[in-house]
Design a protein around this motif. Structure first.
Motif, PDB file in Angstrom:
ATOM      1  N   VAL A   1       0.845  -1.201   0.000  1.00 48.55           N
ATOM      2  CA  VAL A   1       0.000   0.000   0.000  1.00 48.55           C
ATOM      3  C   VAL A   1       0.879   1.248   0.000  1.00 48.55           C
ATOM      4  O   VAL A   1       2.007   1.244   0.487  1.00 48.55           O
ATOM      5  CB  VAL A   1      -0.922  -0.034   1.249  1.00 48.55           C
ATOM      6  N   ARG A   2       0.358   2.334  -0.545  1.00 47.75           N
ATOM      7  CA  ARG A   2       1.109   3.588  -0.655  1.00 47.75           C
ATOM      8  C   ARG A   2       1.515   4.130   0.717  1.00 47.75           C
ATOM      9  O   ARG A   2       0.733   4.094   1.667  1.00 47.75           O
ATOM     10  CB  ARG A   2       0.244   4.643  -1.362  1.00 47.75           C
ATOM     11  N   HIS A   3       2.710   4.685   0.767  1.00 47.29           N
ATOM     12  CA  HIS A   3       3.204   5.261   2.021  1.00 47.29           C
ATOM     13  C   HIS A   3       2.329   6.439   2.446  1.00 47.29           C
ATOM     14  O   HIS A   3       2.068   6.639   3.638  1.00 47.29           O
ATOM     15  CB  HIS A   3       4.657   5.711   1.857  1.00 47.29           C
ATOM     16  N   GLY A   4       1.867   7.233   1.469  1.00 42.13           N
ATOM     17  CA  GLY A   4       1.011   8.371   1.797  1.00 42.13           C
ATOM     18  C   GLY A   4      -0.292   7.938   2.448  1.00 42.13           C
ATOM     19  O   GLY A   4      -0.814   8.624   3.341  1.00 42.13           O
ATOM     20  N   PHE A   5      -0.824   6.798   2.018  1.00 41.34           N
ATOM     21  CA  PHE A   5      -2.037   6.240   2.631  1.00 41.34           C
ATOM     22  C   PHE A   5      -1.779   5.941   4.103  1.00 41.34           C
ATOM     23  O   PHE A   5      -2.582   6.278   4.978  1.00 41.34           O
ATOM     24  CB  PHE A   5      -2.431   4.970   1.878  1.00 41.34           C
ATOM     25  N   PHE A   6      -0.647   5.313   4.399  1.00 41.91           N
ATOM     26  CA  PHE A   6      -0.299   4.997   5.782  1.00 41.91           C
ATOM     27  C   PHE A   6      -0.197   6.263   6.634  1.00 41.91           C
ATOM     28  O   PHE A   6      -0.694   6.305   7.762  1.00 41.91           O
ATOM     29  CB  PHE A   6       1.044   4.259   5.840  1.00 41.91           C
ATOM     30  N   GLU A   7       0.444   7.286   6.095  1.00 44.40           N
ATOM     31  CA  GLU A   7       0.672   8.510   6.866  1.00 44.40           C
ATOM     32  C   GLU A   7      -0.635   9.184   7.265  1.00 44.40           C
ATOM     33  O   GLU A   7      -0.801   9.617   8.408  1.00 44.40           O
ATOM     34  CB  GLU A   7       1.537   9.483   6.057  1.00 44.40           C
ATOM     35  N   VAL A   8      -1.575   9.269   6.325  1.00 41.49           N
ATOM     36  CA  VAL A   8      -2.849   9.924   6.624  1.00 41.49           C
ATOM     37  C   VAL A   8      -3.670   9.070   7.595  1.00 41.49           C
ATOM     38  O   VAL A   8      -4.289   9.596   8.531  1.00 41.49           O
ATOM     39  CB  VAL A   8      -3.641  10.191   5.328  1.00 41.49           C
ATOM     40  N   CYS A   9      -3.667   7.760   7.389  1.00 43.19           N
ATOM     41  CA  CYS A   9      -4.437   6.869   8.266  1.00 43.19           C
ATOM     42  C   CYS A   9      -3.896   6.853   9.685  1.00 43.19           C
ATOM     43  O   CYS A   9      -4.628   6.572  10.633  1.00 43.19           O
ATOM     44  CB  CYS A   9      -4.449   5.448   7.702  1.00 43.19           C
ATOM     45  N   TYR A  10      -2.609   7.136   9.844  1.00 43.56           N
ATOM     46  CA  TYR A  10      -2.014   7.181  11.182  1.00 43.56           C
ATOM     47  C   TYR A  10      -2.607   8.313  12.016  1.00 43.56           C
ATOM     48  O   TYR A  10      -2.766   8.189  13.227  1.00 43.56           O
ATOM     49  CB  TYR A  10      -0.497   7.357  11.053  1.00 43.56           C
ATOM     50  N   ILE A  11      -2.966   9.386  11.355  1.00 43.48           N
ATOM     51  CA  ILE A  11      -3.441  10.578  12.065  1.00 43.48           C
ATOM     52  C   ILE A  11      -4.920  10.475  12.412  1.00 43.48           C
ATOM     53  O   ILE A  11      -5.347  10.898  13.488  1.00 43.48           O
ATOM     54  CB  ILE A  11      -3.189  11.835  11.202  1.00 43.48           C
ATOM     55  N   TYR A  12      -5.729   9.873  11.520  1.00 44.80           N
ATOM     56  CA  TYR A  12      -7.181   9.895  11.682  1.00 44.80           C
ATOM     57  C   TYR A  12      -7.754   8.487  11.839  1.00 44.80           C
ATOM     58  O   TYR A  12      -7.072   7.488  11.582  1.00 44.80           O
ATOM     59  CB  TYR A  12      -7.835  10.571  10.470  1.00 44.80           C
ATOM     60  N   ASN A  13      -9.025   8.430  12.225  1.00 42.69           N
ATOM     61  CA  ASN A  13      -9.745   7.162  12.325  1.00 42.69           C
ATOM     62  C   ASN A  13     -10.575   6.935  11.066  1.00 42.69           C
ATOM     63  O   ASN A  13     -10.247   7.420  10.001  1.00 42.69           O
ATOM     64  CB  ASN A  13     -10.603   7.138  13.590  1.00 42.69           C
ATOM     65  N   GLU A  14     -11.714   6.247  11.200  1.00 42.50           N
ATOM     66  CA  GLU A  14     -12.466   5.773  10.038  1.00 42.50           C
ATOM     67  C   GLU A  14     -12.970   6.890   9.127  1.00 42.50           C
ATOM     68  O   GLU A  14     -13.207   6.668   7.938  1.00 42.50           O
ATOM     69  CB  GLU A  14     -13.648   4.897  10.476  1.00 42.50           C
ATOM     70  N   GLN A  15     -13.102   8.100   9.647  1.00 48.39           N
ATOM     71  CA  GLN A  15     -13.597   9.205   8.818  1.00 48.39           C
ATOM     72  C   GLN A  15     -12.653   9.530   7.660  1.00 48.39           C
ATOM     73  O   GLN A  15     -13.053  10.137   6.665  1.00 48.39           O
ATOM     74  CB  GLN A  15     -13.851  10.458   9.665  1.00 48.39           C
ATOM     75  N   VAL A  16     -11.392   9.098   7.746  1.00 44.35           N
ATOM     76  CA  VAL A  16     -10.426   9.414   6.703  1.00 44.35           C
ATOM     77  C   VAL A  16     -10.628   8.553   5.453  1.00 44.35           C
ATOM     78  O   VAL A  16     -10.058   8.846   4.395  1.00 44.35           O
ATOM     79  CB  VAL A  16      -8.984   9.236   7.253  1.00 44.35           C
ATOM     80  N   LEU A  17     -11.454   7.513   5.537  1.00 46.42           N
ATOM     81  CA  LEU A  17     -11.682   6.645   4.382  1.00 46.42           C
ATOM     82  C   LEU A  17     -12.223   7.422   3.185  1.00 46.42           C
ATOM     83  O   LEU A  17     -11.967   7.066   2.040  1.00 46.42           O
ATOM     84  CB  LEU A  17     -12.639   5.508   4.744  1.00 46.42           C
ATOM     85  N   GLN A  18     -12.986   8.494   3.442  1.00 46.24           N
ATOM     86  CA  GLN A  18     -13.554   9.262   2.328  1.00 46.24           C
ATOM     87  C   GLN A  18     -12.485  10.047   1.563  1.00 46.24           C
ATOM     88  O   GLN A  18     -12.739  10.525   0.452  1.00 46.24           O
ATOM     89  CB  GLN A  18     -14.636  10.216   2.840  1.00 46.24           C
ATOM     90  N   TYR A  19     -11.283  10.147   2.137  1.00 48.23           N
ATOM     91  CA  TYR A  19     -10.196  10.859   1.466  1.00 48.23           C
ATOM     92  C   TYR A  19      -9.088   9.931   0.974  1.00 48.23           C
ATOM     93  O   TYR A  19      -8.224  10.367   0.209  1.00 48.23           O
ATOM     94  CB  TYR A  19      -9.566  11.886   2.415  1.00 48.23           C
ATOM     95  N   THR A  20      -9.096   8.674   1.400  1.00 44.84           N
ATOM     96  CA  THR A  20      -7.947   7.801   1.130  1.00 44.84           C
ATOM     97  C   THR A  20      -8.289   6.523   0.381  1.00 44.84           C
ATOM     98  O   THR A  20      -7.374   5.794  -0.016  1.00 44.84           O
ATOM     99  CB  THR A  20      -7.268   7.397   2.453  1.00 44.84           C
TER     100      THR A  20
END
Length: 695
Positions: free
Chosen positions: A533-552
């Motif tokens: 999986v993309r490193h950028g995906f990991f970085e954003v998911c580290y900061i937020y919970n399930e609400q970040v799915l709409q952006y990632t």
């Protein structure tokens, strides 16, 4: 005041830092628990929507947050039959249900019970004879065989009481444990509610909560027991979840270290002798019998030594008493006299070498990481990977739930589909209470509303060649489910009614939001080998919970047969991909999506842009979209429907007048999926047109 030697404190603090780096810290543990409980809620909503009489509980170290990436732990998906009512007292009998009486007397092993079926119309024992489900004992009492679980699980690979379902590469596997739930606290554990150790743990409030969780009975008997084929193990997993969720970070790290020590030094030599549950039990007993001020980060080394010493003592006595049901010896029949001295020697060396043995733990590179910590070097932290994997699994679960529920619609007329979806939405609203059930229902409601709006739009297009306001309103409720798929449905609908300018605007917005360094395609239609999986995906998911799915995340775009008028002609062929003969080669999972037009979001975005720019006469932008479509098919590693992307690329090539390139696309598509592929239709039509043109 309790004093800690400098050496012990230094090693403890470095060890705590290493464990935090590999994901054993408060933030990641809370994220794990939240995500797994949300997965549990979605699973149970799915069961309710499909009218399945089950309730699921996701137990194990994954949901507790007590594992690491290197351990590669699975999880226990404990599935309860809601129609089975297990009781411990005749007064709890309920008419009309399948009542079963738990028998807990001297004839069964501690921690186990027998199950006696009762009549549905009277609180009396059921009559019958021995067969594949029942055994009639010498007193005439009818008892359930625990092999009933094997019969229920006959279509799965068995592993003890659990049916193993293997997951995708890179994700944990599931043990589906089938059980029956009893709403009352087990008789054998009632004394535990009133005992209190030196550590005053668990508190009275925790025990009161535990007593309200009841217990489960699982179809496995005590090894070597006279009634091994009839006994059912009593499980207090919900109470144990409560206890685990109330541990502090040092206690959790101590448990993780115990499991790492077992995995490194004992299990490779003596498999299935000691278990992680024994480690958990030892930890519970240690916490219960020690003062709370011992369990501090700067005393971790002493804590792990103390737990290992208790485990050592248990092995000497060949007795590890269950924490809640002490009469149940977890080590019964587990340790042979041949291996016992070797295990004791390993533990003895680990306890008294002042932490040096920990440097030999290769799992998660713990030993080498600890060595580097003493030189103040900081290897890469694994919290990013854990966070990304958690949320990706959540996205897969959402996709799976949608696929399961849309299966009811594949043979429905558009009007029937509307009624089914309205009923589905109504049922999902019933979970709008509080907590994670509410979060889970809100996530699913958005998807169901968009699908209902799309079906209504298809009806509108067929009847009026336009879209009515009700359909658009429903579609708009789910536009933020993920980065692209729901918005692509809207763009597709607008294209089909020749609202080209509006479609162009929606597509431009999708492309703006679709960050190629962050957004991850999500497809659970079939198993395929996923690349990292993309490193950028990991970085954003580290900061937020399930609400970040709409952006990632970008799920597949699914069009059901009842949405056919929302689909461009080029993609409609996917709904007719199979000949009658090819249907025989489909798997069960294939049948859940092969009747639909399904395409990955990113190639569909560029395909629609190509079609829109053709209508608008923007030649340069049209060619740019075509180039992006080609590049995506070649370079995007995690497309679930690459063959479909090649098929729509072939249609673009035909429109460009490049018949040879189109044919090449279809042949490449067939090379990926030889059967159940619309490429065969495209090739037939293309060759027919070429022959007719020459004639």
């Amino acid at each position: 005041m309790y004093q800690v030697p400098n050496y012990t404190e230094t090693v403890s603090m470095k060890l705590s830092e290493v464990l935090a780096d590999i994901g054993v810290d408060e933030r990641i543990i809370l994220k794990k628990r939240r995500t797994w409980l949300l997965l549990e809620s979605i699973t149970n909503i799915d069961y309710q929507l499909l009218d399945r009489k089950f309730k699921a509980y996701l137990f194990g170290s994954q949901s507790e947050g007590t594992t690491t990436i290197g351990m590669n732990s699975d999880f226990d998906n404990l599935i309860c039959y809601k129609e089975f009512h297990v009781i411990q007292d005749w007064s709890d009998w309920i008419p009309g249900l399948y009542n079963h009486l738990m028998i807990q007397d001297n004839s069964v092993s501690p921690g186990y019970c027998l199950l006696q079926p009762l009549k549905p119309d009277a609180p009396l024992p059921l009559d019958g004879e021995s067969n594949q489900y029942f055994f009639k004992d010498r007193t005439g009492k009818l008892l359930y065989k625990n092999s009933l679980v094997s019969y229920i699980n006959s279509d799965r690979e068995m592993h003890g009481p659990a049916g193993v379902r293997h997951g995708q590469l890179g994700f944990c596997d599931a043990d589906n444990v089938f059980a029956l739930h009893c709403t009352t606290w087990p008789t054998q554990a009632r004394q535990w509610l009133y005992q209190q150790g030196e550590g005053q743990w668990p508190s009275a409030e925790m025990k009161q909560h535990c007593s309200r969780t009841g217990c489960f009975v699982v179809g496995v008997g005590c090894s070597g027991s006279e009634y091994e084929l009839l006994e059912w193990r009593i499980s207090t997993s919900l109470a144990e979840r409560c206890l685990m969720f109330n541990l502090n970070i040092t206690q959790i790290r101590c448990y993780v270290l115990m499991k790492l020590i077992l995995k490194t030094f004992i299990n490779p030599l003596f498999e299935d002798v000691l278990s992680s549950f024994m480690c958990k039990t030892v930890l519970f007993n240690c916490i219960s019998n020690t003062h709370t001020n011992i369990w501090r980060e700067n005393n971790l080394l002493s804590c792990i030594s103390m737990c290992l010493y208790i485990l050592y003592t248990n092995i000497i006595n060949e007795n590890c008493p269950h924490f809640i049901i002490p009469g149940n010896n977890l080590m019964r029949g587990k340790i042979s006299h041949a291996v016992k001295p070797y295990i004791l020697e390993i533990l003895n060396n680990t306890i008294y070498n002042e932490g040096v043995a920990l440097l030999g733990i290769k799992c998660d590179d713990l030993g080498s990481r600890l060595h580097l910590k003493f030189y103040n070097l900081c290897p890469i932290k694994k919290g990013y990977i854990i966070s990304g994997t958690l949320l990706f699994n959540l996205a897969l679960k959402i996709s799976e739930t949608l696929k399961n529920n849309y299966n009811h619609l594949k043979d429905s007329s558009p009007n029937e589909a509307v009624e089914i979806l309205k009923n589905t939405i109504s049922k999902t609203f019933n979970f709008q209470h509080e907590g994670l059930n509410k979060t889970a229902s809100q996530i699913l409601l958005q998807w169901f509303c968009t699908t209902l709006g799309s079906v209504l739009a298809s009806i509108n297009i067929h009847q009026f060649n336009t879209i009515l306001a009700d359909a658009l309103k429903l579609i708009s409720l789910g536009l933020n489910t993920d980065v692209a798929s729901s918005k692509l449905k809207l763009a597709s609908i607008l294209y089909c009614v020749q609202e080209i300018q509006k479609a162009d605007k929606v597509l431009s917005e999708i492309e703006r939001r679709y960050d190629l360094q962050i957004v991850e395609p999500v497809c659970d239609c079939h198993l395929f080998e996923r690349k990292p999986v993309r490193h950028g995906f990991f970085e954003v998911c580290y900061i937020y919970n399930e609400q970040v799915l709409q952006y990632t995340t970008a799920l597949c775009v699914r069009f059901l047969p009842c949405e056919i008028h929302c689909v461009p002609n080029e993609l409609r062929y996917e709904m007719f991909r199979s000949t009658q003969e090819e249907r025989m080669f489909r798997t069960f999972d294939d049948n859940l999506w092969m009747e639909y037009a399904v395409v990955d979001s990113l190639p569909y975005l560029y395909f629609l842009q190509y079609k829109v720019y053709c209508h608008l006469g923007r030649h340069d932008q049209k060619q740019a979209a075509l180039f992006k479509l080609i590049r995506t098919i070649k370079e995007e590693p995690n497309l679930g429907h690459r063959e479909t992307a090649l098929n729509i690329l072939g249609k673009c090539m035909e429109q460009e007048g490049r018949a040879g390139d189109a044919l090449q696309c279809y042949l490449m598509s067939l090379n990926i999926r030889g059967r159940n592929n619309a490429a065969k239709i495209h090739i037939t039509i293309l060759l027919s047109e070429l022959i007719n043109a020459r004639t």
